[in-house]
Write a protein that holds these residues in place. Structure first.
Motif, PDB file in Angstrom:
ATOM      1  N   ALA A 172      12.715  30.775  48.200  1.00 22.96           N
ATOM      2  CA  ALA A 172      14.091  30.259  48.357  1.00 22.96           C
ATOM      3  C   ALA A 172      14.864  30.967  49.461  1.00 22.96           C
ATOM      4  O   ALA A 172      15.895  31.585  49.211  1.00 22.96           O
ATOM      5  CB  ALA A 172      14.828  30.380  47.022  1.00 22.96           C
ATOM      6  N   ASP A 173      14.370  30.849  50.696  1.00 21.33           N
ATOM      7  CA  ASP A 173      14.972  31.619  51.784  1.00 21.33           C
ATOM      8  C   ASP A 173      15.478  30.753  52.928  1.00 21.33           C
ATOM      9  O   ASP A 173      15.571  31.208  54.061  1.00 21.33           O
ATOM     10  CB  ASP A 173      13.972  32.658  52.305  1.00 21.33           C
ATOM     11  N   ASP A 174      15.787  29.478  52.651  1.00 21.76           N
ATOM     12  CA  ASP A 174      16.423  28.657  53.676  1.00 21.76           C
ATOM     13  C   ASP A 174      17.463  27.761  53.011  1.00 21.76           C
ATOM     14  O   ASP A 174      17.744  27.889  51.813  1.00 21.76           O
ATOM     15  CB  ASP A 174      15.393  27.863  54.479  1.00 21.76           C
ATOM     16  N   ALA A 175      18.016  26.840  53.757  1.00 25.26           N
ATOM     17  CA  ALA A 175      19.142  26.048  53.262  1.00 25.26           C
ATOM     18  C   ALA A 175      18.785  25.171  52.071  1.00 25.26           C
ATOM     19  O   ALA A 175      19.667  24.830  51.269  1.00 25.26           O
ATOM     20  CB  ALA A 175      19.684  25.177  54.392  1.00 25.26           C
ATOM     21  N   SER A 176      17.515  24.800  51.909  1.00 24.57           N
ATOM     22  CA  SER A 176      17.120  23.970  50.764  1.00 24.57           C
ATOM     23  C   SER A 176      17.209  24.725  49.443  1.00 24.57           C
ATOM     24  O   SER A 176      17.104  24.129  48.374  1.00 24.57           O
ATOM     25  CB  SER A 176      15.705  23.433  50.965  1.00 24.57           C
ATOM     26  N   ALA A 177      17.444  26.048  49.500  1.00 22.91           N
ATOM     27  CA  ALA A 177      17.626  26.836  48.277  1.00 22.91           C
ATOM     28  C   ALA A 177      18.829  26.353  47.474  1.00 22.91           C
ATOM     29  O   ALA A 177      18.890  26.581  46.257  1.00 22.91           O
ATOM     30  CB  ALA A 177      17.798  28.315  48.618  1.00 22.91           C
ATOM     31  N   ALA A 178      19.771  25.680  48.097  1.00 26.29           N
ATOM     32  CA  ALA A 178      20.950  25.181  47.383  1.00 26.29           C
ATOM     33  C   ALA A 178      20.551  24.325  46.192  1.00 26.29           C
ATOM     34  O   ALA A 178      21.209  24.336  45.148  1.00 26.29           O
ATOM     35  CB  ALA A 178      21.836  24.384  48.332  1.00 26.29           C
ATOM     36  N   GLU A 179      19.432  23.577  46.305  1.00 31.45           N
ATOM     37  CA  GLU A 179      18.927  22.763  45.209  1.00 31.45           C
ATOM     38  C   GLU A 179      17.735  23.415  44.524  1.00 31.45           C
ATOM     39  O   GLU A 179      17.579  23.305  43.310  1.00 31.45           O
ATOM     40  CB  GLU A 179      18.516  21.380  45.735  1.00 31.45           C
ATOM     41  N   ALA A 180      16.882  24.103  45.285  1.00 38.07           N
ATOM     42  CA  ALA A 180      15.664  24.688  44.711  1.00 38.07           C
ATOM     43  C   ALA A 180      15.958  25.896  43.841  1.00 38.07           C
ATOM     44  O   ALA A 180      15.451  26.014  42.720  1.00 38.07           O
ATOM     45  CB  ALA A 180      14.695  25.077  45.825  1.00 38.07           C
ATOM     46  N   ASN A 181      16.773  26.802  44.326  1.00 33.00           N
ATOM     47  CA  ASN A 181      17.224  27.992  43.595  1.00 33.00           C
ATOM     48  C   ASN A 181      18.417  28.573  44.335  1.00 33.00           C
ATOM     49  O   ASN A 181      18.255  29.296  45.317  1.00 33.00           O
ATOM     50  CB  ASN A 181      16.121  29.041  43.483  1.00 33.00           C
ATOM     51  N   PRO A 182      19.648  28.260  43.908  1.00 31.75           N
ATOM     52  CA  PRO A 182      20.835  28.676  44.659  1.00 31.75           C
ATOM     53  C   PRO A 182      20.933  30.176  44.891  1.00 31.75           C
ATOM     54  O   PRO A 182      21.571  30.610  45.861  1.00 31.75           O
ATOM     55  CB  PRO A 182      21.991  28.187  43.767  1.00 31.75           C
ATOM     56  N   ALA A 183      20.303  30.978  44.048  1.00 34.13           N
ATOM     57  CA  ALA A 183      20.375  32.428  44.227  1.00 34.13           C
ATOM     58  C   ALA A 183      19.776  32.872  45.550  1.00 34.13           C
ATOM     59  O   ALA A 183      20.131  33.927  46.078  1.00 34.13           O
ATOM     60  CB  ALA A 183      19.670  33.132  43.069  1.00 34.13           C
ATOM     61  N   GLY A 184      18.859  32.104  46.113  1.00 34.62           N
ATOM     62  CA  GLY A 184      18.221  32.487  47.365  1.00 34.62           C
ATOM     63  C   GLY A 184      19.108  32.364  48.577  1.00 34.62           C
ATOM     64  O   GLY A 184      18.747  32.846  49.655  1.00 34.62           O
ATOM     65  N   LEU A 185      20.272  31.730  48.447  1.00 37.14           N
ATOM     66  CA  LEU A 185      21.147  31.534  49.601  1.00 37.14           C
ATOM     67  C   LEU A 185      21.627  32.846  50.208  1.00 37.14           C
ATOM     68  O   LEU A 185      21.957  32.912  51.400  1.00 37.14           O
ATOM     69  CB  LEU A 185      22.359  30.686  49.210  1.00 37.14           C
ATOM     70  N   THR A 186      21.686  33.905  49.420  1.00 29.04           N
ATOM     71  CA  THR A 186      22.233  35.163  49.929  1.00 29.04           C
ATOM     72  C   THR A 186      21.340  35.818  50.977  1.00 29.04           C
ATOM     73  O   THR A 186      21.771  36.743  51.671  1.00 29.04           O
ATOM     74  CB  THR A 186      22.456  36.167  48.784  1.00 29.04           C
ATOM     75  N   ILE A 187      20.102  35.355  51.104  1.00 28.05           N
ATOM     76  CA  ILE A 187      19.210  35.936  52.108  1.00 28.05           C
ATOM     77  C   ILE A 187      19.566  35.454  53.505  1.00 28.05           C
ATOM     78  O   ILE A 187      19.180  36.057  54.506  1.00 28.05           O
ATOM     79  CB  ILE A 187      17.733  35.604  51.785  1.00 28.05           C
ATOM     80  N   LEU A 188      20.338  34.372  53.598  1.00 26.60           N
ATOM     81  CA  LEU A 188      20.713  33.823  54.901  1.00 26.60           C
ATOM     82  C   LEU A 188      21.861  34.635  55.499  1.00 26.60           C
ATOM     83  O   LEU A 188      22.863  34.896  54.841  1.00 26.60           O
ATOM     84  CB  LEU A 188      21.138  32.361  54.758  1.00 26.60           C
ATOM     85  N   ARG A 189      21.723  35.030  56.756  1.00 29.40           N
ATOM     86  CA  ARG A 189      22.727  35.851  57.417  1.00 29.40           C
ATOM     87  C   ARG A 189      23.461  35.109  58.514  1.00 29.40           C
ATOM     88  O   ARG A 189      24.394  35.619  59.116  1.00 29.40           O
ATOM     89  CB  ARG A 189      22.073  37.113  58.001  1.00 29.40           C
ATOM     90  N   LYS A 190      23.011  33.879  58.841  1.00 29.71           N
ATOM     91  CA  LYS A 190      23.682  33.056  59.839  1.00 29.71           C
ATOM     92  C   LYS A 190      24.080  31.722  59.206  1.00 29.71           C
ATOM     93  O   LYS A 190      23.468  31.296  58.235  1.00 29.71           O
ATOM     94  CB  LYS A 190      22.782  32.797  61.046  1.00 29.71           C
ATOM     95  N   ARG A 191      25.090  31.107  59.784  1.00 27.75           N
ATOM     96  CA  ARG A 191      25.427  29.754  59.348  1.00 27.75           C
ATOM     97  C   ARG A 191      24.253  28.831  59.647  1.00 27.75           C
ATOM     98  O   ARG A 191      23.603  28.971  60.691  1.00 27.75           O
ATOM     99  CB  ARG A 191      26.692  29.271  60.053  1.00 27.75           C
TER     100      ARG A 191
END
Length: 451
Positions: free
Chosen positions: A55-74
């Motif tokens: 869960a390390d890209d934008a699709s984490a919003a549906e796959a596992n929202p907790a993974g969104l925090t790994i993103l450091r850029k918009r």
């Protein structure tokens, strides 16, 4: 003695005011309908949908929202998905050796789009997802023979046994045409927060449901062969436009005890929508309007999953997920009117015997990067889709039982195999993937921009 049964599957129990808690009807147009709970995005699909722990890209919003925090850029992403489905309908033979015809359908649509805004230890996202896009039609009447069966006092027998069995009758399922268009759209907002090496995330989903499923049967035993039409639709005809909408949610967590390992878990609450059923007898010169004979509830099953992602090498990642889906809710309080009379009245019989069992999906996938100025990823995966379509499993005692078993047989699970490639640079990423099984094939391309 030869006779034919007047069976029009697809009407719920005849009532005037009560709201039933059934998932659906025994409408042939919906037979074999499968929910696809795969995660969005070409990258995930290429790895067999194993993405909960990564869960390390934008699709984490549906796959596992907790993974969104790994993103450091918009980040913004969009996915175009082409889906080819196969729906099998009985087209002849003698029970239990029933022949089936594959009626394929292909659809292309935007499967996912999102925008993510990271902010210190938190991240926020808005997204669109199309988890269900089912559309198909089949014309059995006049083009193919319909299944035949021989029913003795103790159940189905062969033609040879019927000839020497007292009271044995030859029966036939009537010719029919069926069509269905069942899309489900999601508009979601997600948020996540990281505390040390643990992240928590949640998403709220506004889901919009549309349905039009129709079965038309021809009664060959009646002079003039009257036609009976049964349809199921979304609930705005009875309850207003808001009946097509539901708010659901997702909760997720992700733990990264080291730079090589991450673990994740997610729970997804399914939506529910009222679905009225209408029926009418259509004869030459008839101007009668369809009658609302009941209301079912189209319920998307809840699901819960857990997964891990392990990076034994800096350019190699191995992922695995286990997802439990509550498919048994598809037949909660399932009620059916199995015979529609020629005088426009329903013959009420509760056909108790439809089943759909909870299932466990297994997902596994790998990702290998060929390191260069423009990193190139190769991906492969596998996942197991358990048997979960609605089927009839009661003893076959009367003709209606056998007809139900023919139209709603028990289906086996399927293995899916997937491959994909991708190119990634700091500001841009493009991924393509292909997933194939016996009844479902998907091709998808995802584009991600970071800024």
């Amino acid at each position: 003695m030869r006779s034919k049964i007047r069976v029009v599957f697809g009407i719920v129990f005849l009532i005037t005011s009560a709201h039933l808690c059934a998932q659906n009807t025994d409408l042939e147009a919906l037979a074999g309908l499968k929910f696809n709970f795969g995660n969005p995005g070409a990258r995930s699909l290429a790895m067999g949908g194993a993405f909960i722990g990564l869960a390390d890209d934008a699709s984490a919003a549906e796959a596992n929202p907790a993974g969104l925090t790994i993103l450091r850029k918009r980040e913004m992403s969009i996915e175009l998905r082409n889906t080819a489905t196969s729906q099998n309908f009985p087209v002849g033979g003698v029970y239990p050796f029933v022949n089936e015809k594959d009626f394929p359908s292909r659809r292309s649509a935007i499967g996912f789009a999102s925008a993510v805004l990271p902010l210190h230890n938190a991240a926020f996202a808005v997204y669109y997802h199309r988890p269900l896009q089912f559309q198909n039609s089949a014309n059995v009447g006049g083009r193919y023979s319909t299944p035949t069966f021989y029913l003795g006092p103790n159940g189905p027998v062969s033609a040879a046994e019927c000839a020497h069995t007292a009271g044995c009758q030859q029966q036939q399922v009537y010719p029919y045409t069926a069509s269905a268009n069942v899309p489900l759209s999601t508009y979601g907002g997600a948020a996540a927060y990281a505390w040390r090496n643990v992240s928590f995330g949640a998403a709220v989903r506004y889901q919009v449901f549309r349905e039009q499923a129709t079965t038309t049967r021809t009664d060959l035993d009646i002079a003039g062969s009257p036609v009976f039409v049964v349809s199921q639709t979304h609930g705005d005809k009875m309850f207003g436009k808001n009946a097509n909408n539901d708010l659901t949610w997702i909760g997720g967590v992700k733990w990264s005890p080291s730079t090589k390992l991450s673990l994740g878990a997610v729970y997804k609450k399914g939506a529910s929508f009222p679905a009225p059923v209408f029926a009418s007898q259509v004869t030459a010169g008839s101007t009668a309007s369809p009658t609302m004979v009941g209301v079912t509830e189209f319920h998307v099953p809840d699901s819960a999953g857990a997964g891990f992602s392990y990076r034994p090498l800096s350019n190699l990642t191995v992922n695995a997920d286990v997802v439990r889906v509550r498919y048994s809710s598809l037949t909660d309080h399932f009620i059916s009117v199995i015979e529609y009379g020629t005088e426009g009245a329903a013959s009420v019989e509760g056909l108790k015997g439809y089943e759909s069992h909870d299932g466990t999906e297994l997902h596994a996938g790998v990702e290998y990067f060929i390191l260069s100025k423009m990193p190139f990823a190769i991906r492969a995966g596998w996942w197991r889709d358990p048997p979960h379509t609605i089927h009839y499993a009661a003893p076959l005692v009367v003709p209606h039982d056998v007809a139900a078993a023919i139209l709603f047989p028990d289906r086996r699970g399927e293995n899916h195999y997937s491959v994909g490639v991708g190119i990634a640079i700091p500001a841009f990423q493009i991924d393509v993937a292909y997933d194939t099984s016996e009844t479902l094939k998907q091709a998808t391309v995802s584009v991600v921009a970071r800024y």
